[in-house]
Design a protein around this motif. Structure first.
Motif, short mmCIF file in Angstrom:
data_model
loop_
_atom_site.label_atom_id
_atom_site.label_comp_id
_atom_site.label_asym_id
_atom_site.label_seq_id
_atom_site.Cartn_x
_atom_site.Cartn_y
_atom_site.Cartn_z
N CYS A 117 0.83 -1.21 0.00
CA CYS A 117 0.00 0.00 0.00
C CYS A 117 0.87 1.26 0.00
CB CYS A 117 -0.91 0.03 1.22
SG CYS A 117 -2.19 -1.23 1.22
N SER A 118 0.27 2.35 -0.47
CA SER A 118 0.98 3.63 -0.44
C SER A 118 -0.03 4.77 -0.30
CB SER A 118 1.82 3.83 -1.70
OG SER A 118 1.00 4.05 -2.82
N HIS A 119 0.49 5.95 -0.07
CA HIS A 119 -0.30 7.18 0.06
C HIS A 119 -1.35 7.06 1.17
CE1 HIS A 119 1.55 7.52 -3.91
NE2 HIS A 119 1.33 8.82 -3.85
N PRO A 120 -0.90 7.01 2.43
CA PRO A 120 -1.85 6.91 3.54
C PRO A 120 -2.70 8.16 3.68
CG PRO A 120 0.37 7.32 4.35
CD PRO A 120 0.50 7.05 2.88
N ILE A 121 -3.98 7.96 3.96
CA ILE A 121 -4.91 9.05 4.25
C ILE A 121 -5.28 8.93 5.73
CG2 ILE A 121 -7.07 10.18 3.64
CD1 ILE A 121 -5.05 10.03 1.36
N LYS A 122 -4.77 9.84 6.53
CA LYS A 122 -4.95 9.75 7.97
C LYS A 122 -6.09 10.66 8.44
CE LYS A 122 -0.02 8.81 8.71
NZ LYS A 122 1.24 9.25 9.36
N GLY A 123 -6.70 10.26 9.55
CA GLY A 123 -7.76 11.06 10.13
C GLY A 123 -7.88 10.77 11.61
N ARG A 124 -8.95 11.28 12.21
CA ARG A 124 -9.19 11.05 13.64
C ARG A 124 -10.69 11.08 13.89
NH1 ARG A 124 -6.43 15.87 16.77
NH2 ARG A 124 -4.68 15.44 15.37
N ILE A 125 -11.09 10.45 14.98
CA ILE A 125 -12.51 10.44 15.33
C ILE A 125 -12.91 11.82 15.86
CG2 ILE A 125 -12.44 7.97 15.82
CD1 ILE A 125 -12.45 8.65 18.80
N PRO A 126 -14.20 12.18 15.80
CA PRO A 126 -14.63 13.53 16.23
C PRO A 126 -14.24 13.86 17.65
CG PRO A 126 -16.38 12.44 15.01
CD PRO A 126 -15.32 11.41 15.22
N GLU A 127 -14.30 12.87 18.54
CA GLU A 127 -13.99 13.14 19.95
C GLU A 127 -12.56 13.61 20.16
OE1 GLU A 127 -17.42 10.37 19.68
OE2 GLU A 127 -15.42 10.52 18.77
N ALA A 128 -11.69 13.34 19.18
CA ALA A 128 -10.27 13.69 19.34
C ALA A 128 -9.87 14.86 18.44
CB ALA A 128 -9.40 12.47 19.03
N LYS A 129 -10.86 15.64 18.00
CA LYS A 129 -10.56 16.67 17.01
C LYS A 129 -9.64 17.77 17.55
CE LYS A 129 -14.82 19.31 17.91
NZ LYS A 129 -14.18 20.55 18.33
N ASP A 130 -9.63 17.99 18.87
CA ASP A 130 -8.82 19.08 19.42
C ASP A 130 -7.51 18.61 20.04
OD1 ASP A 130 -10.74 21.04 18.75
OD2 ASP A 130 -11.93 20.51 20.52
N TYR A 160 -6.73 4.95 5.94
CA TYR A 160 -6.82 4.05 4.79
C TYR A 160 -5.75 4.48 3.80
CZ TYR A 160 -9.30 7.52 1.82
OH TYR A 160 -9.64 8.62 1.08
N TYR A 161 -5.40 3.58 2.90
CA TYR A 161 -4.38 3.88 1.92
C TYR A 161 -5.03 4.15 0.57
CZ TYR A 161 -0.73 2.58 5.18
OH TYR A 161 0.11 2.55 6.26
N GLU A 162 -4.64 5.26 -0.04
CA GLU A 162 -5.24 5.65 -1.30
C GLU A 162 -4.96 4.63 -2.40
OE1 GLU A 162 -5.34 9.90 -3.23
OE2 GLU A 162 -3.50 8.88 -3.86
N ARG A 163 -3.78 3.98 -2.36
CA ARG A 163 -3.39 3.07 -3.43
C ARG A 163 -2.94 1.73 -2.85
NH1 ARG A 163 0.07 7.67 -6.84
NH2 ARG A 163 -1.43 9.32 -6.38
N MET A 164 -3.39 0.66 -3.49
CA MET A 164 -3.09 -0.68 -3.01
C MET A 164 -2.88 -1.60 -4.21
SD MET A 164 -4.52 -3.99 -2.72
CE MET A 164 -6.23 -3.62 -3.12
N MET A 165 -1.87 -2.47 -4.11
CA MET A 165 -1.63 -3.50 -5.13
C MET A 165 -1.43 -4.83 -4.42
SD MET A 165 1.31 -3.64 -8.10
CE MET A 165 1.41 -5.07 -9.20
#
Length: 334
Positions: A93-106, A120-125
């Motif tokens: 996989c490559s190009h990770p797309i990172k985020g967080r849950i709403p409770e941890a926004k600050d 999740y990863y934008e690209r996967m082979m």
């Protein structure tokens, strides 16, 4: 009709190992990854359990997940190659797309807990090797291999469910000496557009069923019968570099080459240094080895371009072969 299979002969039978769950499987090459670039290895359970699934922005409906793509390919492969041994998927996989849950926004990033992060990863082979179907070319064991690419950057996420999703699917051979993939046009769907898993299965099944492995092997075997001299190699490589800078109208008259300067530099370096595919003492090199220098250099390619360049390598080597045979003219070497 499905093509008849090429089965392992006793003298080319792969080594067997017993896994911890007492299942027997063939040993695969671990000397290098099938693609490198900026990828990392991932296991299927991680895709299934830990990665979120992208959604269409307008209705929040999910796209087909990368894990579902792999499972669908496994199902199609098990149907077409019933009774054959199909190994667990190898995934990069490559190009990770990172985020967080709403409770941890600050929260500051360095204080986030694992359960507060999303990924999740934008690209996967991935690859599915079938070690019970092999052949040998020039001493290199080739294993039948199926796989695909899912790159969410090719999809229009700012749409509604029902918009076409894009997948790349292939079947070919994996050179176990170096884990270079050998793919040609009849084993490649460059842009399979679907909007449902059932359509995805149908497209994969049709590709696997129509692929002619015998013709592919014959084409690769023929590459071992022709060599180029050091002078021809130098001209060929020089013309490959020149191609990238030709005027657009001239380019249209010449078969496309998808390899850039960085890949061609790797080909030049490995002409002298690759332990398996370097030149002979007199400077000559077979087209089979030259082809493997191209597929080896392709490992530095990003996932979404990898298969296109892999197919291009086969077409390019065969084009040079036809020119050497006098069947056609080639701007690259004539």
């Amino acid at each position: 009709m499905r093509q008849s299979l090429i089965r392992v002969t006793p003298h080319s039978e792969p080594r067997l190992t017993v896994t911890s769950n007492n299942e027997t499987e063939a040993t695969t090459s671990v000397s290098s990854a099938f693609i490198e670039a900026n990828t990392i290895p991932v296991v299927l359970s991680e895709l299934q359990q830990e990665h979120i699934i992208p959604v269409y922005v307008k209705d929040n409906e999910p796209l087909i997940s990368q894990a579902d793509f792999i499972r669908t390919t496994q199902e199609a492969a098990s149907t077409i190659f019933s009774g054959e041994q199909i190994q667990a998927p190898l995934i990069r996989c490559s190009h990770p797309i990172k985020g967080r849950i709403p409770e941890a926004k600050d929260k500051p990033a360095n204080q986030l807990l694992d359960w507060e992060k999303t990924l999740y990863y934008e690209r996967m082979m991935f690859l599915l090797e079938i070690p019970s179907i092999t052949n040998t070319i020039d001493g290199n064991q080739l294993t039948l291999t199926i796989g695909g690419v899912k790159a969410y950057n090719l999809d229009n996420l700012y749409n509604k469910k029902g918009a076409a999703e894009h997948f790349k699917v292939f079947i070919g051979f994996n050179n176990m000496v170096c884990t270079n993939l050998c793919v040609r046009t009849d084993g490649y769907l460059a842009d399979l557009k679907v909007n449902h898993v059932d359509q995805l299965y149908t497209g994969i099944h049709q590709l696997l069923n129509s692929y002619d492995q015998h013709q592919h092997l014959t084409q690769m075997q023929a590459l071992t019968e022709r060599t180029i001299t050091e002078q021809q190699f130098a001209q060929l490589l020089g013309r490959c570099r020149m191609y990238q800078h030709l005027p657009t109208e001239e380019k249209k008259q010449i078969p496309a080459l998808l390899y850039g300067d960085s890949q061609l530099t790797a080909v030049c370096k490995d002409y002298y240094r690759d332990p398996n595919f370097c030149k002979q003492e007199d400077g000559n090199i077979s087209l089979w080895k030259f082809y493997n220098l191209l597929t080896g250099a392709n490992k530095s390619t990003y996932i979404d371009q990898y298969l296109d360049r892999s197919v291009n390598a086969m077409s390019f080597a065969s084009q040079i072969q036809d020119a050497l045979r006098g069947k056609s003219m080639s701007w690259y070497i004539n």
